[in-house]
Design an enzyme around this catalytic site. Structure first.
Site, PDB file in Angstrom:
ATOM      1  N   ARG A  15     -94.021 -47.106   8.745  1.00  0.00           N
ATOM      2  CA  ARG A  15     -93.296 -47.937   7.769  1.00  0.00           C
ATOM      3  C   ARG A  15     -91.999 -47.312   7.276  1.00  0.00           C
ATOM      4  NH1 ARG A  15     -97.319 -49.259   3.285  1.00  0.00           N
ATOM      5  NH2 ARG A  15     -98.679 -47.725   4.266  1.00  0.00           N
ATOM      6  N   GLU A 156    -113.979 -46.472   3.901  1.00  0.00           N
ATOM      7  CA  GLU A 156    -112.583 -46.862   4.086  1.00  0.00           C
ATOM      8  C   GLU A 156    -112.412 -48.338   3.740  1.00  0.00           C
ATOM      9  OE1 GLU A 156    -109.968 -44.748   4.729  1.00  0.00           O
ATOM     10  OE2 GLU A 156    -111.629 -43.427   4.227  1.00  0.00           O
ATOM     11  N   GLY A 425     -38.869 -24.389  -7.405  1.00  0.00           N
ATOM     12  CA  GLY A 425     -39.526 -25.556  -6.820  1.00  0.00           C
ATOM     13  C   GLY A 425     -38.991 -25.859  -5.431  1.00  0.00           C
TER      14      GLY A 425
HETATM   15  C1  UD1 Z   1    -106.808 -41.614   4.169  1.00  0.00           C
HETATM   16  C2  UD1 Z   1    -108.276 -41.554   3.805  1.00  0.00           C
HETATM   17  C3  UD1 Z   1    -108.552 -42.512   2.656  1.00  0.00           C
HETATM   18  C4  UD1 Z   1    -107.681 -42.144   1.478  1.00  0.00           C
HETATM   19  C5  UD1 Z   1    -106.221 -42.142   1.882  1.00  0.00           C
HETATM   20  C6  UD1 Z   1    -105.380 -41.598   0.771  1.00  0.00           C
HETATM   21  C7  UD1 Z   1    -109.421 -41.078   5.889  1.00  0.00           C
HETATM   22  C8  UD1 Z   1    -110.235 -41.624   6.995  1.00  0.00           C
HETATM   23  N1  UD1 Z   1    -109.062 -41.930   4.954  1.00  0.00           N
HETATM   24  O1  UD1 Z   1    -106.578 -42.931   4.658  1.00  0.00           O
HETATM   25  O2  UD1 Z   1    -109.901 -42.437   2.282  1.00  0.00           O
HETATM   26  O3  UD1 Z   1    -107.901 -43.070   0.423  1.00  0.00           O
HETATM   27  O4  UD1 Z   1    -106.013 -41.301   3.042  1.00  0.00           O
HETATM   28  O5  UD1 Z   1    -104.033 -41.733   1.078  1.00  0.00           O
HETATM   29  O6  UD1 Z   1    -109.151 -39.906   5.858  1.00  0.00           O
HETATM   30  N2  UD1 Z   1    -103.161 -37.767   9.903  1.00  0.00           N
HETATM   31  C9  UD1 Z   1    -103.131 -36.874  10.936  1.00  0.00           C
HETATM   32  N3  UD1 Z   1    -103.708 -37.219  12.125  1.00  0.00           N
HETATM   33  C10 UD1 Z   1    -104.286 -38.430  12.321  1.00  0.00           C
HETATM   34  C11 UD1 Z   1    -104.305 -39.344  11.258  1.00  0.00           C
HETATM   35  C12 UD1 Z   1    -103.734 -38.985  10.058  1.00  0.00           C
HETATM   36  O7  UD1 Z   1    -102.613 -35.765  10.796  1.00  0.00           O
HETATM   37  O8  UD1 Z   1    -104.780 -38.664  13.421  1.00  0.00           O
HETATM   38  C13 UD1 Z   1    -102.561 -37.391   8.624  1.00  0.00           C
HETATM   39  C14 UD1 Z   1    -101.416 -38.275   8.215  1.00  0.00           C
HETATM   40  O9  UD1 Z   1    -100.180 -37.755   8.672  1.00  0.00           O
HETATM   41  C15 UD1 Z   1    -101.506 -38.242   6.717  1.00  0.00           C
HETATM   42  C16 UD1 Z   1    -102.993 -38.057   6.446  1.00  0.00           C
HETATM   43  O10 UD1 Z   1    -103.530 -37.535   7.621  1.00  0.00           O
HETATM   44  O11 UD1 Z   1    -100.825 -37.125   6.182  1.00  0.00           O
HETATM   45  C17 UD1 Z   1    -103.686 -39.351   6.052  1.00  0.00           C
HETATM   46  O12 UD1 Z   1    -103.593 -40.256   7.120  1.00  0.00           O
HETATM   47  P1  UD1 Z   1    -103.469 -41.795   6.924  1.00  0.00           P
HETATM   48  O13 UD1 Z   1    -103.410 -42.457   8.231  1.00  0.00           O
HETATM   49  O14 UD1 Z   1    -102.395 -42.096   5.951  1.00  0.00           O
HETATM   50  O15 UD1 Z   1    -104.888 -42.125   6.272  1.00  0.00           O
HETATM   51  P2  UD1 Z   1    -105.250 -43.393   5.439  1.00  0.00           P
HETATM   52  O16 UD1 Z   1    -105.637 -44.470   6.355  1.00  0.00           O
HETATM   53  O17 UD1 Z   1    -104.196 -43.695   4.459  1.00  0.00           O
END
Ligand code: UD1
Ligand code: MG
Length: 459
Positions: A15, A156, A425
């Protein structure tokens, strides 16, 4: 008992609609990831691991030499899968703790992170939670309905039932776990869920099943757990952080004309009775002495401004020192290496670079001083410049004390204007001038008697 800090930063940040990985976007001058690393560094002796994935090379380059170990996650199959990648690098002795932070949640406070690690203490699973009016999209904290309210798990949003979605307490994405258990739990995760991802949050139910205590620590305020997913959220966090910084300065007595129109991207140290008007941007390390005043719309980077100095509107200062009681601007530009003594006046459209100006020297209009040493009480006329560059080398101009340079002079460096010299000047000076005398280097004025101005032929 070892503390490992794991910062998740592999996500794409779709996004943001940017070519840059999300965690490299800047908040108050530092990348989102750098904010989290700086906070991690406040937690004392700990090893920090950054999980990279999207834009890994750029993210890794941005943290080079900062003591964090990058570990790649390729492809990105969820937060649990992310932590699986670091398992070989984690400690795992009795009582060790692993703290999970997020690279896109930049304003987490060191106190909160420390409290989370302490709540774990290498024995319990500690979750950082917050209660939100609108919990849409977040993982919900499920608790027992028996009045004790013990944590049972996290569901989730996409997997939650309507009743579960009605829960307002959410997981912030930050937790602390006994390291050895975390390693075992994440390796046992499956991806049987709505998103076909390995959810780190599923370890909560595992802990409960094994009788490991789960505690939820509530974040102090929403700002420290807000994540950045879009330019709008980035700007919102920027304003919150700027407001916080403005309030800290104002609590210390700094008078900001409007805390909502103030930007600090670095550190600002202020003496007593400092006034800062609207729309100023401070970058790097800036100090403002007692009673210094900064007018509207100035940009000041890596500079020390002396006591009682006045910086008039629209002035740009970088890498400079301004002496006590100096008057700068409006529309002045001080570049790196400008060292201005006390009571120096630099007026509109004057540029100063790599030059030392003695006490009381003045350059009030439309002038350039580069690679110059300027004595005390010098008056440097409008439109005058130092010709310091011959196309290959920079040369120095030395101007003694009490020198008066008229308007529109060119001082061709290397050249020395001795103490007390006056330069007429319009002079182009390429030879040293003697002390205390008037030097003029321009064509003499002549009047042509009987000269006729051409006239147009009549049609
Ligand atoms: C996650 C949590 C959710 C929480 C929310 C808070 C899980 C399954 N869910 O959801 O419960 O309320 O964060 O913001 O953990 N990332 C990786 N590798 C991946 C996926 C994600 O490094 O494969 C990192 C992302 O860069 C980010 C963080 O993990 O910094 C969270 O990932 P994101 O995809 O935003 O998780 P949410 O679905 O928001
Ligand atoms: Mg998220």
């Amino acid at each position: 008992m070892a503390l490992d800090i794991v910062i998740m930063a592999a996500g794409k940040g779709t996004r943001m609609k940017s070519r840059w990985p999300k965690v490299l976007h800047r908040l108050a001058g530092r990348t989102l990831l750098q904010h989290v690393l700086d906070t991690a560094a406040k937690l004392g002796e700990a090893r920090t691991i950054v999980i990279t994935g999207h834009g890994a090379a750029d993210v890794e380059a941005s943290i080079e030499g900062r003591g964090a170990l990058p570990v790649r996650q390729q492809p990105q199959l969820g937060t649990g899968h992310a932590v699986q990648q670091v398992v070989p690098h984690l400690a795992g002795g009795d009582g060790d703790t692993a703290l999970i932070l997020n690279g896109d949640v930049p304003l987490i406070e060191a106190d909160t992170a420390r409290a989370l690690a302490e709540a774990c203490g290498g024995r319990q699973l500690a979750l950082l939670t917050i209660t939100l009016d609108d919990p849409t999209g977040y993982g919900r904290i499920l608790r027992t309905a028996d009045g004790t309210g013990r944590v049972l798990g996290i569901v989730e949003h996409k997997d939650a039932t309507p009743e579960q979605r009605a829960v307002n307490e959410v997981y912030t994405g930050m937790m602390a776990a006994p390291t050895a258990l975390l390693k075992r739990w994440v390796m046992a995760l499956t991806n049987h869920n709505a998103q076909k991802e390995y959810y780190l949050t599923d370890i909560v139910a595992m802990a409960v099943a094994e009788g490991v205590p789960v505690v939820a620590t509530q974040a102090r305020d929403e700002t420290e757990v807000l994540g950045v997913n879009s330019p709008l959220q980035l700007a919102d966090l920027e304003r919150r952080l700027q407001r916080r910084q403005a309030e800290t300065l104002m609590d210390a007595g700094v008078r900001l004309a409007d805390p909502a129109r103030f930007d600090l991207r670095g550190t600002l140290e202020c003496g007593q009775d400092v006034e800062i008007d609207v729309g100023c941007v401070f970058e790097g390390r800036v100090t403002l002495g007692d009673g210094a005043r900064v007018g509207p719309h100035c940009v000041i980077r890596d500079a020390a401004i002396g006591a009682g100095a006045v910086i008039h509107p629209f002035t740009h200062i970088e890498g400079a020192r301004v002496g006590d009681g100096a008057l700068i601007g409006p529309y002045a530009r001080l570049r790196p290496g400008a060292e201005l003594g006390a009571e120096v006046h630099i007026g509109n459209f004057v540029e100063v670079k790599n030059s030392v100006l003695g006490k009381g020297a003045k350059a009030n209009h439309l002038a350039y001083l580069g690679d110059a040493t300027v004595g005390e009480r010098v008056n440097y006329g409008a439109g005058s410049i130092t010709a310091n560059y011959d196309g290959a080398n920079k040369h120095r101009t030395v101007i003694g004390n009490d020198v008066h340079i008229g308007s529109n002079c060119v001082l061709v460096a290397p050249v020395t204007i001795a103490d007390g010299s006056t330069v007429g000047g319009g002079s182009t000076i390429s030879k040293d001038t003697p002390a205390g005398q008037l030097t003029v280097a321009r064509a003499r004025q002549v009047t042509i008697a009987g000269w006729q101005r051409p006239v147009k032929a009549k049609k």
